[in-house]
Design a protein around this motif. Structure first.
Motif, mmCIF file in Angstrom:
data_model
loop_
_atom_site.group_PDB
_atom_site.id
_atom_site.type_symbol
_atom_site.label_atom_id
_atom_site.label_comp_id
_atom_site.label_asym_id
_atom_site.label_seq_id
_atom_site.Cartn_x
_atom_site.Cartn_y
_atom_site.Cartn_z
ATOM 1 N N GLY A 122 58.660 31.564 -34.208
ATOM 2 C CA GLY A 122 58.853 30.236 -33.637
ATOM 3 C C GLY A 122 59.826 30.207 -32.475
ATOM 4 O O GLY A 122 60.132 31.227 -31.849
ATOM 5 N N ASP A 123 60.339 29.032 -32.218
ATOM 6 C CA ASP A 123 61.224 28.788 -31.085
ATOM 7 C C ASP A 123 62.676 28.931 -31.522
ATOM 8 O O ASP A 123 62.993 28.818 -32.705
ATOM 9 C CB ASP A 123 60.983 27.374 -30.555
ATOM 10 N N PHE A 124 63.565 29.168 -30.558
ATOM 11 C CA PHE A 124 64.985 29.142 -30.919
ATOM 12 C C PHE A 124 65.610 27.781 -30.631
ATOM 13 O O PHE A 124 66.740 27.515 -31.036
ATOM 14 C CB PHE A 124 65.778 30.268 -30.242
ATOM 15 N N PHE A 125 64.889 26.914 -29.927
ATOM 16 C CA PHE A 125 65.384 25.554 -29.749
ATOM 17 C C PHE A 125 65.161 24.767 -31.041
ATOM 18 O O PHE A 125 64.147 24.917 -31.701
ATOM 19 C CB PHE A 125 64.675 24.864 -28.589
ATOM 20 N N GLY A 126 66.101 23.936 -31.382
ATOM 21 C CA GLY A 126 66.017 23.167 -32.617
ATOM 22 C C GLY A 126 67.414 22.845 -33.113
ATOM 23 O O GLY A 126 68.394 22.884 -32.360
ATOM 24 N N ASP A 127 67.511 22.540 -34.393
ATOM 25 C CA ASP A 127 68.794 22.123 -34.963
ATOM 26 C C ASP A 127 69.865 23.205 -34.819
ATOM 27 O O ASP A 127 71.025 22.902 -34.522
ATOM 28 C CB ASP A 127 68.620 21.759 -36.439
ATOM 29 N N ARG A 128 69.472 24.454 -35.032
ATOM 30 C CA ARG A 128 70.467 25.527 -34.936
ATOM 31 C C ARG A 128 70.987 25.663 -33.505
ATOM 32 O O ARG A 128 72.179 25.892 -33.289
ATOM 33 C CB ARG A 128 69.862 26.856 -35.398
ATOM 34 N N ASP A 178 65.413 34.803 -38.783
ATOM 35 C CA ASP A 178 65.242 34.876 -40.236
ATOM 36 C C ASP A 178 64.262 33.830 -40.767
ATOM 37 O O ASP A 178 63.991 33.776 -41.968
ATOM 38 C CB ASP A 178 66.593 34.717 -40.935
ATOM 39 N N LYS A 179 63.717 33.010 -39.893
ATOM 40 C CA LYS A 179 62.799 31.961 -40.340
ATOM 41 C C LYS A 179 61.429 32.548 -40.681
ATOM 42 O O LYS A 179 61.002 33.541 -40.078
ATOM 43 C CB LYS A 179 62.648 30.894 -39.254
ATOM 44 N N PRO A 180 60.707 31.933 -41.622
ATOM 45 C CA PRO A 180 59.359 32.422 -41.965
ATOM 46 C C PRO A 180 58.423 32.310 -40.759
ATOM 47 O O PRO A 180 58.597 31.452 -39.886
ATOM 48 C CB PRO A 180 58.911 31.483 -43.090
ATOM 49 N N LEU A 181 57.428 33.180 -40.728
ATOM 50 C CA LEU A 181 56.407 33.103 -39.686
ATOM 51 C C LEU A 181 55.642 31.787 -39.808
ATOM 52 O O LEU A 181 55.392 31.296 -40.916
ATOM 53 C CB LEU A 181 55.441 34.275 -39.804
ATOM 54 N N LEU A 182 55.259 31.233 -38.679
ATOM 55 C CA LEU A 182 54.515 29.970 -38.678
ATOM 56 C C LEU A 182 53.079 30.159 -39.152
ATOM 57 O O LEU A 182 52.451 29.224 -39.649
ATOM 58 C CB LEU A 182 54.516 29.370 -37.270
ATOM 59 N N PHE A 183 52.556 31.380 -38.984
ATOM 60 C CA PHE A 183 51.195 31.712 -39.405
ATOM 61 C C PHE A 183 51.075 33.231 -39.412
ATOM 62 O O PHE A 183 51.900 33.932 -38.806
ATOM 63 C CB PHE A 183 50.149 31.091 -38.463
ATOM 64 N N PRO A 184 50.070 33.780 -40.092
ATOM 65 C CA PRO A 184 49.884 35.235 -40.068
ATOM 66 C C PRO A 184 49.680 35.716 -38.634
ATOM 67 O O PRO A 184 48.921 35.098 -37.876
ATOM 68 C CB PRO A 184 48.623 35.446 -40.917
ATOM 69 N N PRO A 185 50.352 36.776 -38.235
ATOM 70 C CA PRO A 185 50.252 37.249 -36.849
ATOM 71 C C PRO A 185 48.803 37.464 -36.406
ATOM 72 O O PRO A 185 47.988 38.015 -37.150
ATOM 73 C CB PRO A 185 51.017 38.573 -36.876
ATOM 74 N N GLY A 186 48.507 36.967 -35.207
ATOM 75 C CA GLY A 186 47.182 37.148 -34.628
ATOM 76 C C GLY A 186 46.162 36.108 -35.015
ATOM 77 O O GLY A 186 45.033 36.140 -34.515
ATOM 78 N N THR A 187 46.524 35.156 -35.877
ATOM 79 C CA THR A 187 45.541 34.178 -36.350
ATOM 80 C C THR A 187 45.607 32.852 -35.614
ATOM 81 O O THR A 187 44.718 32.016 -35.767
ATOM 82 C CB THR A 187 45.716 33.903 -37.851
ATOM 83 N N SER A 188 46.650 32.626 -34.837
ATOM 84 C CA SER A 188 46.777 31.364 -34.119
ATOM 85 C C SER A 188 47.670 31.590 -32.902
ATOM 86 O O SER A 188 48.037 32.729 -32.592
ATOM 87 C CB SER A 188 47.360 30.271 -35.031
ATOM 88 N N ASN A 189 47.998 30.499 -32.229
ATOM 89 C CA ASN A 189 48.802 30.601 -31.014
ATOM 90 C C ASN A 189 49.844 29.488 -31.029
ATOM 91 O O ASN A 189 49.512 28.329 -31.290
ATOM 92 C CB ASN A 189 47.894 30.467 -29.784
ATOM 93 N N HIS A 190 51.090 29.851 -30.755
ATOM 94 C CA HIS A 190 52.161 28.853 -30.723
ATOM 95 C C HIS A 190 53.205 29.301 -29.713
ATOM 96 O O HIS A 190 53.634 30.457 -29.722
ATOM 97 C CB HIS A 190 52.803 28.711 -32.104
ATOM 98 N N TYR A 191 53.610 28.371 -28.850
ATOM 99 C CA TYR A 191 54.577 28.724 -27.808
ATOM 100 C C TYR A 191 55.859 29.232 -28.453
ATOM 101 O O TYR A 191 56.400 28.600 -29.359
ATOM 102 C CB TYR A 191 54.876 27.515 -26.930
ATOM 103 N N SER A 192 56.344 30.374 -27.965
ATOM 104 C CA SER A 192 57.425 31.046 -28.668
ATOM 105 C C SER A 192 58.480 31.590 -27.719
ATOM 106 O O SER A 192 58.322 32.674 -27.149
ATOM 107 C CB SER A 192 56.862 32.191 -29.522
#
Length: 470
Positions: free
Chosen positions: A276-282, A303-317
């Motif tokens: 995921g992104d590093f922008f956010g609450d932290r 240390d955050k969980p993956l948003l989806f299994p690698p290679g199965t979707s697309n998310h700006y990161s």
């Protein structure tokens, strides 16, 4: 003529007439089918656009766009532009199909749409004339100004048809935007190596009333990601890493062990990693003056969980590009900042491009100003939102002339196969930058702003529309 011949001619005439009718009927049905297909593609685009979801827009482009067109620009760049347009336009609603051209040479549909910010926009879809008639490209042309704004004299007339008209119209457009205090920054347009427009607007430092100059250094935001991509691809071409290597090969202590074992360099580049992104609450809670190296960013996301299994979707990161920078440092044996300067900036002749510390005294550097803080009515310095130093995900500084040099280096093949073009933007509070390069048309457009998005991207889109006619 004999009776037999007359009968044969009559039969031939009837047969020819029937054949023509059948062909016309088939063509009519074929055209109707294509119109229905194109309407479905347009409806699907509107749905994907309005979702605000990178994964849904990525799925739309993958399903509807021709493979040859998809290969011309990385998906990450397409999603960067989508996010910018969505932030600006908010949503789209189809008003009517304004124009349809279905010929053997060209298949295009132009739809008039109403944007959520009040603007009327024309969205043109260009389809491949050959089956299966997939999407080859699309462009969004701004129409009427958003509600509450009087039309500019520059945008109310016809599109320019020559360089003189282009310069006059762009001057009027930018003068108007500057007077409204909607744009502060620089604009540089080059055509086939010749500068056809350059001008600076507003202040690089408001309290000191230091005017912007054409060579003022502006924060690039995510445009820096292209430097990271080129560096990683360069290391891969030298055999120093493989795009199919996993994070664990280079960063065995990476906090998320699942990501380390499964995510590849290629997935990091294409933003299909699930990181995921590093922008956010932290990020909001973090002391910005402590973000001085790439490793300093890891606690914000790694240390955050993956948003989806690698290679199965697309998310700006943004997080994924920080990881790429750390991999680069491990492979190259030097800091990301030094490597990019040595292998990208110096070869391209970019003498005014670097990653500066916030507290560093840098001559001719623009301060950023945002309305996304305080009461939202006045421009305030964005220093409180900026890290101490940018990263491999963005935040370096450059000038408009340096970015023109970079585009020329890409076109010449200095960093690999010659590039036919580039379209990338970056944005954050008090930061907006756009670089558009089209080698075939011979245009390079650079717009840098120290105001909130979409101050620069809006100008760049308008310029691109006007360059089509000259």
């Amino acid at each position: 003529m004999s009776v037999v011949q007359r009968r044969m001619n009559a039969r031939l005439l009837r047969f020819s007439t029937l054949a023509i009718l059948l062909l016309c009927t088939a063509a009519a049905f074929g055209q109707a089918d294509r119109e229905a297909q194109y309407k479905q593609s347009i409806d699907a685009y509107v749905e994907a656009f309005n979702s605000g979801d990178d994964a849904k827009m990525s799925a739309y482009l993958t399903a509807h766009m021709a493979d040859a067109s998809l290969q011309q620009r990385p998906m990450a760049e397409r999603l960067e532009r989508y996010r910018s347009m969505h932030a600006d336009l908010k949503s789209l609603k189809l008003v009517e199909i304004a124009d349809v051209e279905l010929s053997l040479e060209k298949q295009s549909v132009t739809a008039e749409m109403r944007a959520g910010n009040g603007e009327t926009v024309a969205v043109s879809f260009l389809f491949d004339p050959q089956p299966p008639n997939k999407l080859m490209g699309l462009r969004i042309e701004l129409g009427a100004p958003r509600a509450g704004g009087a039309p500019s004299a520059a945008t109310s007339g016809p599109a320019p048809t020559n360089e003189d008209a282009f310069q006059r119209q762009l001057t009027g457009y930018l003068d108007d935007a500057s007077k409204r205090d909607e744009f502060s920054g620089v604009v540089l347009v080059v055509r086939k190596g010749k500068t056809i427009f350059e001008h600076a607007y507003g202040y690089a430092d408001k309290p000191a009333r230091t005017p912007s100059r054409i060579d003022t250094k502006f924060n690039l935001g995510s445009i820096n990601k292209v430097f990271t991509r080129l560096s990683i691809e360069g290391l891969a071409s030298e055999g120093k890493l493989s795009l199919d290597d996993t994070i664990a090969k280079f960063l065995p202590d990476y906090p998320n062990k699942e990501a380390a074992q499964k995510v590849t360099v290629r997935q990091l580049l294409d933003m299909t990693s699930g990181i995921g992104d590093f922008f956010g609450d932290r990020y909001l809670a973090a002391p910005k003056d402590k973000l001085r190296t790439l490793a300093d960013y890891l606690p914000l996301f790694a240390d955050k969980p993956l948003l989806f299994p690698p290679g199965t979707s697309n998310h700006y990161s943004n997080g994924g590009y920080v990881v790429l920078g750390l991999i680069l440092e491990k492979v190259a044996g030097q800091s990301y900042y030094d490597y990019v300067k040595q292998h990208i900036f110096v070869p391209a002749g970019m003498t005014d491009t670097d990653y500066y510390f916030t507290e560093q005294n840098v001559a001719n550097r623009a301060e950023g100003y945002t309305k996304q803080a305080g009461d939202g009515k006045e421009w305030v310095n964005n220093r409180a939102t900026r890290p101490a130093r940018g990263s491999s995900a963005g935040g370096g500084y450059s000038t408009a002339p340096d970015l023109v040099k970079f585009a020329a280096a890409l076109e010449s093949g200095k960093f690999g196969p010659p590039s036919p073009g580039l379209g990338i933007a970056g944005g954050a509070p008090g930061v907006n930058a756009a670089l558009e390069a089209d080698a075939r048309a011979g245009f390079v457009v650079v717009v840098l702003s120290n105001y909130d998005p979409p101050s620069a991207e809006r100008v760049a889109r308008q310029i691109l529309e006007w360059t089509r006619g000259i």
